[in-house]
Design a protein around this motif. Structure first.
Motif, PDB file in Angstrom:
ATOM      1  N   VAL A  85      -2.030   2.404  10.766  1.00 52.03           N
ATOM      2  CA  VAL A  85      -2.574   1.110  11.192  1.00 52.03           C
ATOM      3  C   VAL A  85      -4.069   1.045  10.922  1.00 52.03           C
ATOM      4  O   VAL A  85      -4.584   0.048  10.397  1.00 52.03           O
ATOM      5  CB  VAL A  85      -2.295   0.869  12.694  1.00 52.03           C
ATOM      6  CG1 VAL A  85      -3.119  -0.311  13.203  1.00 52.03           C
ATOM      7  CG2 VAL A  85      -0.814   0.592  12.922  1.00 52.03           C
ATOM      8  N   LEU A  86      -4.796   2.105  11.277  1.00 54.70           N
ATOM      9  CA  LEU A  86      -6.243   2.141  11.068  1.00 54.70           C
ATOM     10  C   LEU A  86      -6.586   2.083   9.581  1.00 54.70           C
ATOM     11  O   LEU A  86      -7.462   1.320   9.153  1.00 54.70           O
ATOM     12  CB  LEU A  86      -6.828   3.410  11.697  1.00 54.70           C
ATOM     13  CG  LEU A  86      -6.745   3.490  13.225  1.00 54.70           C
ATOM     14  CD1 LEU A  86      -7.243   4.854  13.714  1.00 54.70           C
ATOM     15  CD2 LEU A  86      -7.543   2.363  13.869  1.00 54.70           C
ATOM     16  N   ILE A  87      -5.856   2.871   8.786  1.00 51.43           N
ATOM     17  CA  ILE A  87      -6.140   2.917   7.343  1.00 51.43           C
ATOM     18  C   ILE A  87      -5.829   1.581   6.683  1.00 51.43           C
ATOM     19  O   ILE A  87      -6.648   1.029   5.929  1.00 51.43           O
ATOM     20  CB  ILE A  87      -5.322   4.044   6.672  1.00 51.43           C
ATOM     21  CG1 ILE A  87      -5.804   5.412   7.160  1.00 51.43           C
ATOM     22  CG2 ILE A  87      -5.432   3.957   5.150  1.00 51.43           C
ATOM     23  CD1 ILE A  87      -4.933   6.565   6.699  1.00 51.43           C
ATOM     24  N   GLN A  88      -4.631   1.024   6.982  1.00 50.98           N
ATOM     25  CA  GLN A  88      -4.243  -0.237   6.361  1.00 50.98           C
ATOM     26  C   GLN A  88      -5.110  -1.395   6.837  1.00 50.98           C
ATOM     27  O   GLN A  88      -5.423  -2.301   6.053  1.00 50.98           O
ATOM     28  CB  GLN A  88      -2.768  -0.534   6.659  1.00 50.98           C
ATOM     29  CG  GLN A  88      -1.799   0.379   5.933  1.00 50.98           C
ATOM     30  CD  GLN A  88      -0.354   0.032   6.223  1.00 50.98           C
ATOM     31  OE1 GLN A  88      -0.018  -0.399   7.334  1.00 50.98           O
ATOM     32  NE2 GLN A  88       0.523   0.228   5.247  1.00 50.98           N
ATOM     33  N   GLY A  89      -5.506  -1.380   8.096  1.00 49.37           N
ATOM     34  CA  GLY A  89      -6.361  -2.445   8.619  1.00 49.37           C
ATOM     35  C   GLY A  89      -7.713  -2.461   7.934  1.00 49.37           C
ATOM     36  O   GLY A  89      -8.192  -3.508   7.486  1.00 49.37           O
ATOM     37  N   LEU A 101      -2.697  -6.237   5.278  1.00 48.64           N
ATOM     38  CA  LEU A 101      -2.952  -6.563   6.692  1.00 48.64           C
ATOM     39  C   LEU A 101      -1.643  -6.868   7.426  1.00 48.64           C
ATOM     40  O   LEU A 101      -1.484  -6.523   8.606  1.00 48.64           O
ATOM     41  CB  LEU A 101      -3.894  -7.771   6.782  1.00 48.64           C
ATOM     42  CG  LEU A 101      -5.355  -7.507   6.384  1.00 48.64           C
ATOM     43  CD1 LEU A 101      -6.139  -8.821   6.354  1.00 48.64           C
ATOM     44  CD2 LEU A 101      -6.014  -6.536   7.358  1.00 48.64           C
ATOM     45  N   ALA A 102      -0.719  -7.513   6.702  1.00 53.05           N
ATOM     46  CA  ALA A 102       0.583  -7.796   7.306  1.00 53.05           C
ATOM     47  C   ALA A 102       1.312  -6.504   7.636  1.00 53.05           C
ATOM     48  O   ALA A 102       1.905  -6.348   8.712  1.00 53.05           O
ATOM     49  CB  ALA A 102       1.431  -8.641   6.359  1.00 53.05           C
ATOM     50  N   ASP A 103       1.249  -5.560   6.708  1.00 58.88           N
ATOM     51  CA  ASP A 103       1.889  -4.263   6.932  1.00 58.88           C
ATOM     52  C   ASP A 103       1.214  -3.529   8.087  1.00 58.88           C
ATOM     53  O   ASP A 103       1.876  -2.858   8.893  1.00 58.88           O
ATOM     54  CB  ASP A 103       1.823  -3.435   5.647  1.00 58.88           C
ATOM     55  CG  ASP A 103       2.958  -2.418   5.571  1.00 58.88           C
ATOM     56  OD1 ASP A 103       3.893  -2.517   6.377  1.00 58.88           O
ATOM     57  OD2 ASP A 103       2.897  -1.525   4.706  1.00 58.88           O
ATOM     58  N   ALA A 104      -0.112  -3.665   8.189  1.00 63.48           N
ATOM     59  CA  ALA A 104      -0.850  -3.024   9.289  1.00 63.48           C
ATOM     60  C   ALA A 104      -0.436  -3.637  10.630  1.00 63.48           C
ATOM     61  O   ALA A 104      -0.226  -2.918  11.623  1.00 63.48           O
ATOM     62  CB  ALA A 104      -2.351  -3.180   9.078  1.00 63.48           C
ATOM     63  N   GLY A 105      -0.323  -4.971  10.644  1.00 61.61           N
ATOM     64  CA  GLY A 105       0.103  -5.640  11.877  1.00 61.61           C
ATOM     65  C   GLY A 105       1.508  -5.246  12.283  1.00 61.61           C
ATOM     66  O   GLY A 105       1.803  -5.030  13.459  1.00 61.61           O
ATOM     67  N   HIS A 106       2.370  -5.122  11.280  1.00 65.21           N
ATOM     68  CA  HIS A 106       3.739  -4.707  11.559  1.00 65.21           C
ATOM     69  C   HIS A 106       3.764  -3.277  12.095  1.00 65.21           C
ATOM     70  O   HIS A 106       4.495  -2.954  13.031  1.00 65.21           O
ATOM     71  CB  HIS A 106       4.568  -4.816  10.279  1.00 65.21           C
ATOM     72  CG  HIS A 106       6.021  -4.535  10.490  1.00 65.21           C
ATOM     73  ND1 HIS A 106       6.800  -3.920   9.549  1.00 65.21           N
ATOM     74  CD2 HIS A 106       6.823  -4.771  11.552  1.00 65.21           C
ATOM     75  CE1 HIS A 106       8.027  -3.796  10.024  1.00 65.21           C
ATOM     76  NE2 HIS A 106       8.073  -4.310  11.235  1.00 65.21           N
ATOM     77  N   ASN A 107       2.948  -2.415  11.510  1.00 64.00           N
ATOM     78  CA  ASN A 107       2.875  -1.030  11.987  1.00 64.00           C
ATOM     79  C   ASN A 107       2.323  -0.959  13.406  1.00 64.00           C
ATOM     80  O   ASN A 107       2.701  -0.077  14.186  1.00 64.00           O
ATOM     81  CB  ASN A 107       2.014  -0.183  11.037  1.00 64.00           C
ATOM     82  CG  ASN A 107       2.817   0.366   9.869  1.00 64.00           C
ATOM     83  OD1 ASN A 107       3.822   1.031  10.056  1.00 64.00           O
ATOM     84  ND2 ASN A 107       2.363   0.077   8.664  1.00 64.00           N
ATOM     85  N   VAL A 179      -2.579   2.229  -3.508  1.00 58.43           N
ATOM     86  CA  VAL A 179      -2.753   3.575  -2.943  1.00 58.43           C
ATOM     87  C   VAL A 179      -2.439   3.594  -1.447  1.00 58.43           C
ATOM     88  O   VAL A 179      -1.681   4.441  -0.960  1.00 58.43           O
ATOM     89  CB  VAL A 179      -4.197   4.076  -3.197  1.00 58.43           C
ATOM     90  CG1 VAL A 179      -4.436   5.385  -2.447  1.00 58.43           C
ATOM     91  CG2 VAL A 179      -4.434   4.272  -4.692  1.00 58.43           C
ATOM     92  N   VAL A 180      -3.007   2.650  -0.707  1.00 56.11           N
ATOM     93  CA  VAL A 180      -2.814   2.631   0.753  1.00 56.11           C
ATOM     94  C   VAL A 180      -1.365   2.339   1.109  1.00 56.11           C
ATOM     95  O   VAL A 180      -0.792   2.962   2.016  1.00 56.11           O
ATOM     96  CB  VAL A 180      -3.751   1.592   1.405  1.00 56.11           C
ATOM     97  CG1 VAL A 180      -3.484   1.496   2.901  1.00 56.11           C
ATOM     98  CG2 VAL A 180      -5.211   1.958   1.156  1.00 56.11           C
ATOM     99  N   ALA A 181      -0.741   1.403   0.386  1.00 54.87           N
ATOM    100  CA  ALA A 181       0.655   1.065   0.671  1.00 54.87           C
ATOM    101  C   ALA A 181       1.578   2.239   0.353  1.00 54.87           C
ATOM    102  O   ALA A 181       2.570   2.465   1.053  1.00 54.87           O
ATOM    103  CB  ALA A 181       1.067  -0.157  -0.142  1.00 54.87           C
ATOM    104  N   THR A 182       1.249   2.997  -0.685  1.00 55.18           N
ATOM    105  CA  THR A 182       2.058   4.163  -1.028  1.00 55.18           C
ATOM    106  C   THR A 182       1.998   5.215   0.074  1.00 55.18           C
ATOM    107  O   THR A 182       3.016   5.821   0.437  1.00 55.18           O
ATOM    108  CB  THR A 182       1.586   4.775  -2.358  1.00 55.18           C
ATOM    109  OG1 THR A 182       1.728   3.800  -3.406  1.00 55.18           O
ATOM    110  CG2 THR A 182       2.406   6.009  -2.710  1.00 55.18           C
ATOM    111  N   VAL A 183       0.805   5.431   0.619  1.00 55.74           N
ATOM    112  CA  VAL A 183       0.666   6.368   1.741  1.00 55.74           C
ATOM    113  C   VAL A 183       1.505   5.887   2.934  1.00 55.74           C
ATOM    114  O   VAL A 183       2.209   6.670   3.576  1.00 55.74           O
ATOM    115  CB  VAL A 183      -0.813   6.502   2.153  1.00 55.74           C
ATOM    116  CG1 VAL A 183      -0.944   7.335   3.434  1.00 55.74           C
ATOM    117  CG2 VAL A 183      -1.617   7.151   1.036  1.00 55.74           C
ATOM    118  N   GLY A 184       1.444   4.593   3.200  1.00 57.85           N
ATOM    119  CA  GLY A 184       2.236   4.028   4.290  1.00 57.85           C
ATOM    120  C   GLY A 184       3.723   4.205   4.071  1.00 57.85           C
ATOM    121  O   GLY A 184       4.474   4.494   5.007  1.00 57.85           O
TER     122      GLY A 184
END
Length: 358
Positions: A85-89, A101-107, A179-184
């Motif tokens: 969440v912190l990384i994606q945000g 940001l949507a993925d971060a909110g979902h997480n 890169v960030v989405a792949t880590v997620g």
């Protein structure tokens, strides 16, 4: 007159070697505590529902969700998802990516959902009390219901942001998004694997599994959009992908919401064949009718049953009843069963029962 009904489990050992006289009083169902008190005295009680219900309580057997291992799974998943969440945000803001940001909110909703599910799983292991005679298993139903609500709320936030970005496009850093989405995706895929073991038996664990598995797929889709944006500069793809993310979440959440609401309303749990149970009980020696048959969920892993068996010849004996309760538990997943034996000399069907349900 009615002969004493019986409830689940083997007959309790009595200290004084004889049955106690019938008396009316309030009592708590101390599930799983009978084993800890081998000399607990059997007793009967009378309720006032227009006729007498006399219950003789035996040992209660309940099967809770396998918490051992799930506690660790919850802890690991929560820590990993907080980090994601912190990384994606942060990088969602830097890269101007609504999909990220949507993925971060979902997480973030996943973190809250995991904490709820974790707490509910722990509460199901607590012993019943005088006020909560069935224990705290129903918290797992509430947790799965709230989890579904959190997911749908997150979807509303994502849709609002995505529509805003479609109307006012902004440049998106495709490589950062990838890169960030792949880590997620990797983190959520691992988290989903942690809950794979128990998700078929426990609706609460299933909620956690769906959160993590859905996130892994969503993150993979966002990563792909990052690559496409990097090669084509189609910035509109980012908010469109976030809308696709919402569609996937809603689709995966609907079943969880439906099942959670049904269990919360004391509907017959999924996978339970009420007609088969009725036919089994009606087929027992001496039984001429079955009425007041009710089945409901005590938790996302435990079910309860109550029924009246009309046996004109009278009570068939503890051994016969214990055998019925054993079969209800082992073959029909009824962890708590309460049976009342009636002689059939009076008409006293439950007012809740549909007149054509038997």
């Amino acid at each position: 007159m009615n002969t004493p009904p019986v409830s689940n489990g083997p007959a309790e050992q009595r200290e004084d070697g004889h049955a106690h006289g019938e008396h009316a009083h309030e009592h708590a169902h101390e599930h799983d505590e009978h084993a800890a008190h081998p000399h607990a005295k059997g007793h009967t009680h009378s309720n006032t529902h227009g006729h007498s219900h006399n219950h003789s309580h035996g040992g209660h057997h309940h099967h809770h969700a396998p918490v051992a291992g799930h506690g660790r799974a919850f802890a690991i998943a929560v820590v990993l998802n907080v980090a994601i969440v912190l990384i994606q945000g942060v990088y969602g803001v830097i890269a101007h990516s609504t999909a990220l940001l949507a993925d971060a909110g979902h997480n973030l909703s996943d973190v809250l959902g995991l904490l709820l599910a974790w707490g509910a799983t722990w509460l199901t292991t607590r012993r019943p009390s005088a006020h909560y005679t069935f224990g705290y298993g129903s918290t797992s139903i509430l947790a799965s219901l709230v989890n579904a609500g959190l997911l749908l709320f997150a979807c509303g936030v994502i849709v609002t942001e995505a529509i805003g970005r479609l109307m006012n496009p902004a440049p998106v850093a495709g490589l950062t998004v990838f890169v960030v989405a792949t880590v997620g995706m990797l983190v959520n895929g691992f988290s989903a694997w942690l809950f794979m073991r128990g998700q078929k038996e426990d609706l609460n664990i299933r909620g956690a599994f769906l959160h993590m598995a859905g996130d892994a797929l969503i993150s993979a889709a966002v990563a792909v959009s990052g690559l496409v944006i990097l090669g084509t500069n189609w910035t509109w793809l980012d908010p469109v992908m976030s809308l696709i993310v919402v569609a996937v979440i809603v689709y995966g959440t609907w079943g969880l919401l439906r099942d959670s609401v049904r269990l919360a309303l004391d509907a017959v749990p999924p996978g339970v064949d009420l007609q088969r149970i009725r036919e089994y009980l009606a087929g027992q020696p001496g039984v001429t009718d079955v009425h007041d048959l009710h089945v409901w969920a005590l938790s996302t892993t435990g079910n309860a049953l109550s029924a009246h068996l009309v046996i004109p010849a009278g009570h068939p004996g503890d051994a016969a009843v214990d055998a019925i309760v054993f079969t209800l538990r082992e073959e029909f997943a009824m962890q708590h069963a309460t049976l009342q034996v009636d002689l059939g000399t009076t008409h006293h069907h439950c007012s809740l029962e549909h007149p054509h349900s038997h």
